[in-house]
Design a protein around this motif. Sequence first.
Motif, PDB file in Angstrom:
ATOM      1  N   ASP A   9     -24.418   5.673  12.881  1.00  0.00           N
ATOM      2  CA  ASP A   9     -23.254   4.940  12.377  1.00  0.00           C
ATOM      3  C   ASP A   9     -22.094   5.880  12.053  1.00  0.00           C
ATOM      4  O   ASP A   9     -20.952   5.447  11.995  1.00  0.00           O
ATOM      5  CB  ASP A   9     -23.607   4.160  11.102  1.00  0.00           C
ATOM      6  N   LEU A  10     -22.397   7.160  11.814  1.00  0.00           N
ATOM      7  CA  LEU A  10     -21.399   8.076  11.278  1.00  0.00           C
ATOM      8  C   LEU A  10     -20.990   9.236  12.170  1.00  0.00           C
ATOM      9  O   LEU A  10     -19.869   9.710  12.076  1.00  0.00           O
ATOM     10  CB  LEU A  10     -21.932   8.696   9.976  1.00  0.00           C
ATOM     11  N   HIS A  11     -21.883   9.733  12.985  1.00  0.00           N
ATOM     12  CA  HIS A  11     -21.619  10.989  13.690  1.00  0.00           C
ATOM     13  C   HIS A  11     -20.337  10.970  14.509  1.00  0.00           C
ATOM     14  O   HIS A  11     -19.622  11.967  14.547  1.00  0.00           O
ATOM     15  CB  HIS A  11     -22.828  11.389  14.542  1.00  0.00           C
ATOM     16  N   ALA A  12     -20.017   9.885  15.134  1.00  0.00           N
ATOM     17  CA  ALA A  12     -18.772   9.818  15.906  1.00  0.00           C
ATOM     18  C   ALA A  12     -17.556   9.657  15.000  1.00  0.00           C
ATOM     19  O   ALA A  12     -16.451  10.054  15.363  1.00  0.00           O
ATOM     20  CB  ALA A  12     -18.837   8.664  16.894  1.00  0.00           C
ATOM     21  N   LEU A  13     -17.755   9.091  13.824  1.00  0.00           N
ATOM     22  CA  LEU A  13     -16.626   8.824  12.925  1.00  0.00           C
ATOM     23  C   LEU A  13     -16.195  10.042  12.105  1.00  0.00           C
ATOM     24  O   LEU A  13     -15.020  10.181  11.784  1.00  0.00           O
ATOM     25  CB  LEU A  13     -16.989   7.693  11.962  1.00  0.00           C
ATOM     26  N   ILE A  14     -17.132  10.907  11.755  1.00  0.00           N
ATOM     27  CA  ILE A  14     -16.813  12.030  10.872  1.00  0.00           C
ATOM     28  C   ILE A  14     -15.680  12.905  11.418  1.00  0.00           C
ATOM     29  O   ILE A  14     -14.731  13.207  10.687  1.00  0.00           O
ATOM     30  CB  ILE A  14     -18.073  12.847  10.522  1.00  0.00           C
ATOM     31  N   PRO A  15     -15.683  13.302  12.703  1.00  0.00           N
ATOM     32  CA  PRO A  15     -14.552  14.104  13.193  1.00  0.00           C
ATOM     33  C   PRO A  15     -13.228  13.334  13.224  1.00  0.00           C
ATOM     34  O   PRO A  15     -12.165  13.915  12.992  1.00  0.00           O
ATOM     35  CB  PRO A  15     -14.963  14.518  14.604  1.00  0.00           C
ATOM     36  N   ILE A  16     -13.291  12.035  13.454  1.00  0.00           N
ATOM     37  CA  ILE A  16     -12.067  11.223  13.467  1.00  0.00           C
ATOM     38  C   ILE A  16     -11.495  11.135  12.051  1.00  0.00           C
ATOM     39  O   ILE A  16     -10.284  11.288  11.843  1.00  0.00           O
ATOM     40  CB  ILE A  16     -12.354   9.814  14.040  1.00  0.00           C
TER      41      ILE A  16
END
Length: 76
Positions: A27-34
Amino acid sequence: CFDALSYAHFCEGKIDAVLQCQNKIWDLHALIPIISAAGGITTGWKNEDAKNGGNILVSANKTIHKKMLKLLKPVV
């Protein structure tokens, strides 16, 4: 999806914090860098690394993040 919409609103600067429970790592790995690129801070509710999932706090800056962590202290 409400979850993605809240993070989109955050990255657009429409809201200053997002609180979410029981996130999985996917749920988070793609969102953290954004979120980081938008200037946000992402941790767990106990100020631990968010990459492991769980209860997540995203804040627009350090001041807001510290205040939110203080508010969450009684529930963690």
